[in-house]
Design an enzyme around this catalytic site. Structure first.
Site, short mmCIF file in Angstrom:
data_model
loop_
_atom_site.label_atom_id
_atom_site.label_comp_id
_atom_site.label_asym_id
_atom_site.label_seq_id
_atom_site.Cartn_x
_atom_site.Cartn_y
_atom_site.Cartn_z
N ASP A 253 9.19 -2.50 -0.33
CA ASP A 253 9.30 -3.95 -0.47
C ASP A 253 9.81 -4.30 -1.85
O ASP A 253 9.45 -3.67 -2.84
CB ASP A 253 7.94 -4.61 -0.26
CG ASP A 253 8.03 -6.12 -0.43
OD1 ASP A 253 8.64 -6.76 0.43
OD2 ASP A 253 7.53 -6.64 -1.45
N GLU A 342 13.86 -3.74 3.77
CA GLU A 342 14.01 -5.05 4.42
C GLU A 342 15.50 -5.39 4.47
O GLU A 342 16.30 -4.84 3.73
CB GLU A 342 13.22 -6.13 3.68
CG GLU A 342 13.38 -6.13 2.21
CD GLU A 342 12.58 -7.22 1.52
OE1 GLU A 342 12.30 -8.25 2.13
OE2 GLU A 342 12.25 -7.04 0.35
N ASP A 424 2.85 -7.59 -2.20
CA ASP A 424 3.99 -6.70 -2.02
C ASP A 424 3.61 -5.47 -1.20
O ASP A 424 4.38 -5.00 -0.36
CB ASP A 424 4.56 -6.28 -3.37
CG ASP A 424 5.02 -7.49 -4.19
OD1 ASP A 424 5.42 -8.49 -3.57
OD2 ASP A 424 4.95 -7.43 -5.43
#
Ligand SMILES: [Zn+2]
Length: 488
Positions: A253, A342, A424
């Site tokens: 992340d 992501e 996170d």
């Protein structure tokens, strides 16, 4: 051999060599602009004939004469450079009759013709990208039409391909002395860093030089040597997993304050990297230097000096950031064989005008790119989560989605199951779980549709173009000691 990597060295040319390098940069810019001029003129001729009601054959011929491809552009330039339009002089014979002597481009013999060939290649790529973007064949941001290059004192580059003539390569490393690079027409130039690693790879047949790009920075010359290198030693590669094995994914992340948080499905944090403070300080300095430039009078010596200071600062910040990102991506791919990122488009949706944030987005894109190609080298896997997957807002404990999570919430607190976790890390855990649920072993090979999107495509074979500038692998990446000299 399938791995492309780049070694970058800072050059230490003599005064004469600096002049020769500057001449090559100028020749590259000139050839690019002249090719563009020839291309636009040919298009204009075609347009005039079309609107002028000329015959179909004449219009067709004019259309076919517009140079688009690299070969037609190279041919058009080579024809032009010998023509009267490129250079002529008047001779008066002994009988007093004036004659035109077609000389062609006067300085064409002083620079390697490869430089203009490569400039034509660049233009053909630019034109192809523009047409593909206009016709919708190319996704992503719209590509502008190639424009004429301006003359500057702080930028510019030229490229040469390595060729073999009479059994010898035209671009050589460490020929006269270990710290040197030999280029055709320019000769042996000193470099500031140790070239040992590259020399050894070439000597043992584990690397082959493809091309070299020389770039002018602010008061510095750099050379990027792209090589085709042998695969990494099997000992440093990841063990292949069984096809039915769906475990072992680690989510990565991007945090706002923290650059990277990596976590497994069971909530274990495997890596946490803070963005270095020097970069934030660099942004402040960048603003100050940019203001200093805008306050100086246009065309003045002071403005030129201020521009130089700003350019040097940009290079230093970029080098610092690149070096840091290479360290982080190395850490990630060496210790994890399955990574989940992501989707980058998320950042496109959220992009705003704040400088710090924009830099953060750019760093994330670059990091994702590095992770993908390095993981490919290591035989590991990378997948990109679905762009609509809400990795931040989902509870990694019970799957509940919290729509009102704001950017300032540093901790994820779930109202349903009572989970309290670092924001996170929660997102990283969600990404890891997403990959386990959504990929089979086969789909997850690097190079699948998702992992090889245009932004993070790591295994491009064509090792030139913008790829070189953004995609440089630092010397340490291939194992050399880190010796990127800071710009003074
Ligand atoms: Zn929950």
């Amino acid at each position: 051999m399938a791995r492309h990597t780049t070694f970058r060295f800072c050059l230490d040319p003599t005064v004469e060599q600096s002049v020769a390098l500057a001449r090559h940069v100028g020749a590259a810019r000139f050839a690019y602009n002249q090719c563009l001029r020839l291309h636009l003129d040919a298009r204009e001729r075609h347009r005039t004939l079309m609107s002028g009601g000329a015959g179909v054959d004449a219009v067709d011929q004019a259309r076919d004469e517009v140079p688009w491809s690299r070969f037609s552009l190279i041919n058009a330039f080579n024809r032009w450079k010998l023509s009267e339009a490129a250079g002529r002089r008047f001779l008066v014979t002994s009988e007093g009759v004036a004659e035109v002597d077609v000389t062609g481009l006067a300085w064409r013999g002083e620079v390697s013709s490869q430089v203009s060939d490569e400039a034509a290649v660049d233009l053909s790529r630019g034109l192809a990208a523009w047409t593909a973007s206009r016709s919708g064949k190319r996704t992503g941001r719209p590509i502008r039409h190639p424009r004429f290059k301006k003359k500057t004192h702080t930028a510019g580059s030229f490229r040469m391909r390595n060729r073999t003539t009479a059994g010898r390569a035209t671009i050589r490393v460490g020929r006269d002395r270990p710290r040197s690079v030999t280029l055709p027409r320019i000769g042996s130039i000193r470099v500031r860093e140790d070239t040992r690693r590259l020399r050894r790879m070439i000597a043992t047949g584990r690397a082959r030089i493809l091309q070299a790009t020389v770039t002018r920075g602010a008061q510095r010359w750099w050379i990027s040597i792209t090589v085709e290198a042998a695969d990494l030693h099997p000992a440093v590669q990841h063990q292949p997993r069984r096809a039915d094995d769906k475990t072992g994914w680690v989510g990565v992340d991007r945090g706002l304050r923290t650059l990277v948080v990596a976590g497994t499905r069971d909530g274990t944090e495997t890596l946490r990297v803070q963005a270095p403070k020097t970069l934030a300080a660099g942004l402040r300095r960048q603003r100050r230097l940019a203001r200093a430039v805008s306050r100086k009078k246009r065309g003045s010596t002071n403005r030129r000096k201020a521009t130089m200071r700003l350019a040097r600062h940009h290079i230093r910040v970029r080098d610092t950031r690149q070096h840091f990102l290479h360290q982080v991506s190395n850490q990630l791919v060496k210790s994890h064989d399955r990574l989940v990122l992501e989707d980058l488009n998320i950042t496109g949706i959220m992009s705003n005008r704040r400088l710090a944030r924009a830099v953060g987005d750019a760093a994330w894109g670059e990091l994702a790119r590095q992770i993908t190609y390095k993981q490919h080298w290591h035989g590991g896997q990378v997948v990109v989560a679905d762009r609509w997957f809400a990795s931040s807002k989902t509870c990694s404990g019970c799957g509940q989605i919290k729509p009102d999570l704001t950017l300032s919430d540093r901790t994820y607190t779930c109202g349903t199951c009572g989970l309290v976790l670092d924001r996170d890390l929660n997102a990283a855990v969600n990404l890891a779980a997403w990959a386990e649920d959504h990929t089979s072993g086969e789909e997850a090979r690097v190079g699948d549709r998702q992992a090889a999107g245009p932004v993070i495509n790591a295994c491009r074979r064509d090792g030139s173009g913008p790829h070189i500038r953004v995609g440089e692998t630092s010397p340490d990446d291939a194992g050399t000691p880190v010796q990127t000299a800071p710009a003074a």
